[in-house]
Design a protein around this motif. Sequence first.
Motif, mmCIF file in Angstrom:
data_model
loop_
_atom_site.group_PDB
_atom_site.id
_atom_site.type_symbol
_atom_site.label_atom_id
_atom_site.label_comp_id
_atom_site.label_asym_id
_atom_site.label_seq_id
_atom_site.Cartn_x
_atom_site.Cartn_y
_atom_site.Cartn_z
ATOM 1 N N TYR A 1 0.784 -1.173 -0.094
ATOM 2 C CA TYR A 1 -0.015 0.017 0.113
ATOM 3 C C TYR A 1 0.911 1.295 0.100
ATOM 4 C CZ TYR A 1 1.217 -0.036 4.868
ATOM 5 O OH TYR A 1 1.859 -0.269 6.158
ATOM 6 N N ASP A 2 0.328 2.367 -0.525
ATOM 7 C CA ASP A 2 1.123 3.724 -0.587
ATOM 8 C C ASP A 2 1.141 4.153 0.677
ATOM 9 O OD1 ASP A 2 2.515 5.687 -2.629
ATOM 10 O OD2 ASP A 2 1.287 6.769 -1.082
ATOM 11 N N ILE B 1 0.650 -12.188 11.592
ATOM 12 C CA ILE B 1 0.060 -13.127 10.936
ATOM 13 C C ILE B 1 0.878 -13.956 10.124
ATOM 14 C CG2 ILE B 1 -2.027 -14.054 9.658
ATOM 15 C CD1 ILE B 1 -3.370 -11.416 10.834
ATOM 16 N N PRO B 2 1.296 -15.106 10.482
ATOM 17 C CA PRO B 2 2.217 -15.781 9.321
ATOM 18 C C PRO B 2 1.651 -15.857 7.968
ATOM 19 C CG PRO B 2 1.866 -17.255 11.276
ATOM 20 C CD PRO B 2 0.852 -16.072 11.371
ATOM 21 N N HIS B 3 2.602 -15.804 6.909
ATOM 22 C CA HIS B 3 2.143 -15.620 5.543
ATOM 23 C C HIS B 3 1.584 -14.539 5.129
ATOM 24 C CE1 HIS B 3 3.113 -20.014 5.515
ATOM 25 N NE2 HIS B 3 2.049 -20.181 6.564
ATOM 26 N N LEU B 4 1.432 -13.651 5.823
ATOM 27 C CA LEU B 4 0.811 -12.177 5.563
ATOM 28 C C LEU B 4 1.949 -11.262 5.782
ATOM 29 C CD1 LEU B 4 -1.386 -10.283 4.836
ATOM 30 C CD2 LEU B 4 -1.927 -10.182 6.953
ATOM 31 N N ARG B 5 2.334 -10.626 4.662
ATOM 32 C CA ARG B 5 3.360 -9.607 4.504
ATOM 33 C C ARG B 5 2.745 -8.329 4.067
ATOM 34 N NH1 ARG B 5 8.596 -10.875 2.711
ATOM 35 N NH2 ARG B 5 8.926 -8.605 3.413
ATOM 36 N N LEU B 6 3.108 -7.090 4.795
ATOM 37 C CA LEU B 6 2.462 -5.915 4.689
ATOM 38 C C LEU B 6 3.811 -5.120 4.154
ATOM 39 C CD1 LEU B 6 0.067 -5.473 7.509
ATOM 40 C CD2 LEU B 6 -0.505 -6.286 5.285
ATOM 41 N N VAL B 7 3.899 -4.352 3.213
ATOM 42 C CA VAL B 7 4.919 -3.645 2.811
ATOM 43 C C VAL B 7 4.267 -2.409 2.271
ATOM 44 C CG1 VAL B 7 6.832 -3.099 1.176
ATOM 45 C CG2 VAL B 7 6.408 -5.396 2.191
ATOM 46 N N PRO B 8 4.571 -0.960 3.048
ATOM 47 C CA PRO B 8 4.106 0.313 2.617
ATOM 48 C C PRO B 8 5.151 0.796 1.485
ATOM 49 C CG PRO B 8 5.500 0.190 4.374
ATOM 50 C CD PRO B 8 5.643 -1.005 4.477
ATOM 51 N N TRP B 9 4.757 1.353 0.414
ATOM 52 C CA TRP B 9 5.408 2.046 -0.794
ATOM 53 C C TRP B 9 5.837 3.361 -0.189
ATOM 54 C CZ3 TRP B 9 7.401 0.723 -5.505
ATOM 55 C CH2 TRP B 9 7.826 1.895 -6.397
ATOM 56 N N LYS C 1 17.775 7.974 6.284
ATOM 57 C CA LYS C 1 18.719 8.065 5.172
ATOM 58 C C LYS C 1 18.780 9.449 4.583
ATOM 59 C CE LYS C 1 18.555 3.146 3.438
ATOM 60 N NZ LYS C 1 17.947 2.367 2.587
ATOM 61 N N ARG C 2 17.949 10.426 5.416
ATOM 62 C CA ARG C 2 17.777 11.880 5.089
ATOM 63 C C ARG C 2 17.436 11.714 3.491
ATOM 64 N NH1 ARG C 2 23.033 14.960 7.246
ATOM 65 N NH2 ARG C 2 23.946 13.164 5.871
ATOM 66 N N ARG C 3 16.326 11.218 3.148
ATOM 67 C CA ARG C 3 15.694 11.091 1.961
ATOM 68 C C ARG C 3 14.211 11.332 2.182
ATOM 69 N NH1 ARG C 3 16.123 5.676 -1.227
ATOM 70 N NH2 ARG C 3 15.065 4.878 0.666
ATOM 71 N N PHE C 4 13.691 12.422 1.515
ATOM 72 C CA PHE C 4 12.259 12.770 1.663
ATOM 73 C C PHE C 4 11.781 13.047 0.279
ATOM 74 C CE2 PHE C 4 8.708 15.643 2.585
ATOM 75 C CZ PHE C 4 7.820 14.720 3.147
ATOM 76 N N GLN C 5 10.859 12.089 -0.337
ATOM 77 C CA GLN C 5 10.414 12.192 -1.766
ATOM 78 C C GLN C 5 8.924 11.923 -1.880
ATOM 79 O OE1 GLN C 5 11.894 12.698 -4.703
ATOM 80 N NE2 GLN C 5 13.878 12.820 -3.947
ATOM 81 N N VAL C 6 8.177 13.235 -1.345
ATOM 82 C CA VAL C 6 6.831 13.017 -1.332
ATOM 83 C C VAL C 6 6.212 12.784 -2.660
ATOM 84 C CG1 VAL C 6 6.419 15.483 -1.442
ATOM 85 C CG2 VAL C 6 4.637 13.862 -0.101
ATOM 86 N N ASN C 7 6.839 13.161 -3.586
ATOM 87 C CA ASN C 7 6.182 13.056 -5.119
ATOM 88 C C ASN C 7 6.524 11.685 -5.709
ATOM 89 O OD1 ASN C 7 8.952 13.551 -5.566
ATOM 90 N ND2 ASN C 7 8.826 14.758 -7.046
ATOM 91 N N LEU C 8 7.316 10.841 -5.126
ATOM 92 C CA LEU C 8 7.506 9.455 -5.613
ATOM 93 C C LEU C 8 6.527 8.440 -5.158
ATOM 94 C CD1 LEU C 8 9.105 7.895 -7.708
ATOM 95 C CD2 LEU C 8 10.853 7.633 -6.117
ATOM 96 N N ARG C 9 5.394 8.554 -5.661
ATOM 97 C CA ARG C 9 4.449 7.449 -4.848
ATOM 98 C C ARG C 9 3.874 6.446 -6.038
ATOM 99 N NH1 ARG C 9 2.576 12.592 -3.463
ATOM 100 N NH2 ARG C 9 0.402 12.249 -4.716
ATOM 101 N N ASN C 10 3.118 5.448 -5.631
ATOM 102 C CA ASN C 10 2.666 4.531 -6.483
ATOM 103 C C ASN C 10 1.427 4.289 -6.192
ATOM 104 O OD1 ASN C 10 2.388 1.904 -7.812
ATOM 105 N ND2 ASN C 10 4.327 1.215 -7.409
ATOM 106 N N HIS C 11 0.498 4.436 -7.546
ATOM 107 C CA HIS C 11 -0.965 4.852 -7.686
ATOM 108 C C HIS C 11 -1.510 3.266 -8.123
ATOM 109 C CE1 HIS C 11 -1.742 8.840 -6.688
ATOM 110 N NE2 HIS C 11 -0.425 9.109 -6.934
ATOM 111 N N ARG C 12 -0.522 2.356 -8.533
ATOM 112 C CA ARG C 12 -1.309 1.149 -8.849
ATOM 113 C C ARG C 12 -2.115 0.384 -8.296
ATOM 114 N NH1 ARG C 12 4.421 -0.877 -10.872
ATOM 115 N NH2 ARG C 12 4.375 -0.193 -12.864
ATOM 116 N N LYS C 13 -3.350 -0.278 -8.767
ATOM 117 C CA LYS C 13 -4.368 -0.915 -7.813
ATOM 118 C C LYS C 13 -4.165 -2.113 -8.648
ATOM 119 C CE LYS C 13 -5.804 3.545 -7.375
ATOM 120 N NZ LYS C 13 -5.305 4.539 -8.012
#
Length: 186
Positions: free
Chosen positions: A84-85, A104-112, A119-131
Motif C-alpha cells: 500500500y502507498d 500473522i504468518p504468511h501475511l506480509r505488509l509493505v508500505p510503498w 537516510k535523509r531522503r524525503f520524496q513525497v512526489n515518488l508514490r505508487n498509484h497502482r491498484k
Amino acid sequence: TPLGRDLHHAMDQFLKEDPLLGGNAITPLVGGEEAYPLMLDSIRAARHHIHLQTFILGADEVGRRFMDLLAAKAREGVTVRLMYDSFGSTYAILRCFFRPYRHIPHLRLVPWTQSNVFKRRFQVNLRNHRKVLVVDGREAFTGGLNLARNNLEHEGRPAIRDYHFHLRGPIVQELQYAFLRDWHFM
C-alpha cells in the motif's frame, strides 16, 4: 482475422519489449458495488498466493473486510503480499489500522515509500498509484478503485465512480510481474 494479425504485427514493431498478448478476457466493472464482491470472491478461492497493491487502503469497513479476508487466507497457509502507498494510506497508518495484521504468518505488509528519515531522503512526489490484485496467477483485477468506503454509496453520499477490470489470460502474468517488480524494489 487477417486485419487483426496485421494490426498485431504492426504494433509489435513499436512495442518490441512489450508485445501485444492475445487470448485475454477483460470484464469492465463500475465502482465498488460491482468490483468488490468479485475481488473478495477471488480472494476466498485463492489456494497458493494473493498479491494486492493499492494506493489507498481505507481504515473503514471496506478496508477491514479486505484485510480480515486476507488474514484468514494467510492463516490457511496462502501466501499474501500486500503493498500500500504510505502517503495514500496515511489515515490508516495514523489509526494503527495495520497493527493487528503485522504478525500473522504468511501475511506480509509493505508500505510503498521513498521517504526515509534515517537516510535523509524525503520524496513525497515518488508514490505508487497502482491498484492490482493477482490471485494464484490465474486472474487479476486492476483499474482505478482504491479499497475504501468512498467507492461505495454511504451515508447519503454518492460513490466515486472509478472503473476496474477483471482479467484472465496472459495479461495476468504481466500484472504479476509488475507487482513483483515493485515488491522487490520496496
